[in-house]
Structures are given as C-alpha cells and as structure tokens.
Motif scaffolding. Structure first.
Motif, mmCIF file in Angstrom:
data_model
loop_
_atom_site.group_PDB
_atom_site.id
_atom_site.type_symbol
_atom_site.label_atom_id
_atom_site.label_comp_id
_atom_site.label_asym_id
_atom_site.label_seq_id
_atom_site.Cartn_x
_atom_site.Cartn_y
_atom_site.Cartn_z
ATOM 1 N N TYR A 141 0.818 -1.133 -0.142
ATOM 2 C CA TYR A 141 -0.018 0.015 0.023
ATOM 3 C C TYR A 141 0.676 1.266 0.103
ATOM 4 O O TYR A 141 0.505 2.349 -0.608
ATOM 5 C CB TYR A 141 -1.118 -0.115 1.035
ATOM 6 N N LEU B 248 0.004 3.467 -3.333
ATOM 7 C CA LEU B 248 -0.467 5.059 -3.151
ATOM 8 C C LEU B 248 0.646 5.778 -2.873
ATOM 9 O O LEU B 248 0.167 7.069 -2.765
ATOM 10 C CB LEU B 248 -1.499 4.541 -1.895
ATOM 11 N N PHE C 21 -3.446 4.772 7.466
ATOM 12 C CA PHE C 21 -3.247 5.739 6.290
ATOM 13 C C PHE C 21 -3.379 7.188 6.700
ATOM 14 O O PHE C 21 -4.464 7.800 7.483
ATOM 15 C CB PHE C 21 -4.437 5.510 5.236
ATOM 16 N N LYS D 140 -4.367 11.138 6.832
ATOM 17 C CA LYS D 140 -5.679 11.641 6.540
ATOM 18 C C LYS D 140 -5.772 12.994 7.186
ATOM 19 O O LYS D 140 -5.031 13.313 7.936
ATOM 20 C CB LYS D 140 -6.846 10.896 6.890
ATOM 21 N N TYR E 192 -13.306 2.198 -1.543
ATOM 22 C CA TYR E 192 -12.730 2.793 -2.579
ATOM 23 C C TYR E 192 -11.713 3.984 -2.109
ATOM 24 O O TYR E 192 -12.089 4.563 -1.248
ATOM 25 C CB TYR E 192 -13.594 3.747 -3.305
ATOM 26 N N LEU E 193 -10.530 3.706 -2.578
ATOM 27 C CA LEU E 193 -9.296 4.679 -2.092
ATOM 28 C C LEU E 193 -9.131 5.797 -2.915
ATOM 29 O O LEU E 193 -9.279 5.503 -4.276
ATOM 30 C CB LEU E 193 -8.115 3.684 -1.883
ATOM 31 N N ASN E 194 -8.713 6.707 -2.517
ATOM 32 C CA ASN E 194 -8.460 7.941 -3.334
ATOM 33 C C ASN E 194 -7.113 7.710 -4.369
ATOM 34 O O ASN E 194 -5.939 7.261 -3.782
ATOM 35 C CB ASN E 194 -8.101 9.223 -2.434
ATOM 36 N N THR F 297 -2.202 5.334 -10.448
ATOM 37 C CA THR F 297 -2.249 4.474 -9.366
ATOM 38 C C THR F 297 -2.217 2.989 -9.882
ATOM 39 O O THR F 297 -1.528 2.205 -9.247
ATOM 40 C CB THR F 297 -3.615 4.756 -8.295
ATOM 41 N N VAL G 112 -10.083 -4.214 -3.929
ATOM 42 C CA VAL G 112 -10.300 -2.664 -3.604
ATOM 43 C C VAL G 112 -10.589 -1.762 -4.705
ATOM 44 O O VAL G 112 -10.075 -2.201 -5.795
ATOM 45 C CB VAL G 112 -8.903 -2.222 -2.707
ATOM 46 N N LEU H 140 -10.654 1.934 -6.646
ATOM 47 C CA LEU H 140 -10.079 3.308 -6.629
ATOM 48 C C LEU H 140 -10.963 4.271 -7.138
ATOM 49 O O LEU H 140 -11.650 4.033 -8.059
ATOM 50 C CB LEU H 140 -8.765 3.097 -7.724
#
Length: 133
Positions: free
Chosen positions: A28, A32, A49, A51, A79-81, A89, A125, A127
C-alpha cells in the motif's frame, strides 16, 4: 428519521485485513505512494493511512489467525483516493505486486473514474479519481 441522526459521511473508518502484515504495508505504501503510520492497537499491529482531520480514516490490520485469503469479489469494497489519476495508481499497484481487476470505468456527471485491483493479500479494492491519466 430525525435531523440529528444525519451523518456527515457514510464511512467513518475502514480496515483492510492482512495475513502478511509487512508485505501488505509495503504494497500500500508503494501503490498509493504514501507512508503509513505503524502502530499497535489493542495488541494488534495496524498501519494507518494518513488523512486530514475530518477525512475518513482507515488502516491495514494484521489478522493472521482470524482470516483466510479473500476470494475475488467477497467482502466489503472500499474505494481509495487514486490521485493524481486512476491510471497512475494502477501502474504503481502493478509494480508493487498487485493486479488490476477489470477495466477503468468512467462515471457519469463528471464524477470521475473508478478502477479495481486485487492486493497482495487477496483483497479486492476500488480506486476513485477525478482523472483518468
């Protein structure tokens, strides 16, 4: 439903389980392009993570005795940024050992793009980014 019960956001925290904690954290961080903060919470290793104060938080959590490898499509989907873009990504994810799962999808109404991947622990996962490239 009362006005007092209205939440400012739907997700307040998420956890991505890991059989091999160190491998998952490395994945990760590389995918990311951001460091995670390693901590121990209640005797369990986690990697949080970064933030902003009001943003939704989450972590990788070491759960070797409580899980089996996830089958594709099972479980909760977060959903990840994916800044600066979904494509960038997904390229980092591939270099870090993950695998893209399906095609990138353009969302309607200028919402952006979503894509999916399977991480080193078998988790699927999502995105999201406003940008494709």
């Amino acid at each position: 439903m009362t006005a007092a019960a209205t939440a400012t956001r739907v997700i307040s925290w998420f956890e991505i389980p890991a059989l091999d904690f160190d491998r998952a954290v490395r994945f990760y961080e590389a995918a990311l392009d951001t460091p995670l903060s390693r901590e121990v919470f209640g005797g369990v290793p986690i990697a949080v993570f970064a933030k902003e104060e009001e943003a939704t938080g989450g972590c990788i959590v070491h759960q070797p005795g409580q899980m089996r490898p996830a089958a594709a499509g099972e479980g909760v989907l977060v959903y990840l940024n994916a800044e600066p873009s979904v494509s960038a990504t997904l390229e980092r994810i591939a270099r870090a050992g993950g695998k893209q799962d399906g095609s990138v999808i353009e969302l309607p109404n200028d919402i952006g793009y979503i894509g999916y991947f399977v991480d080193t622990e078998g988790n699927r996962v999502g995105l999201h980014s406003k940008n494709l490239r």
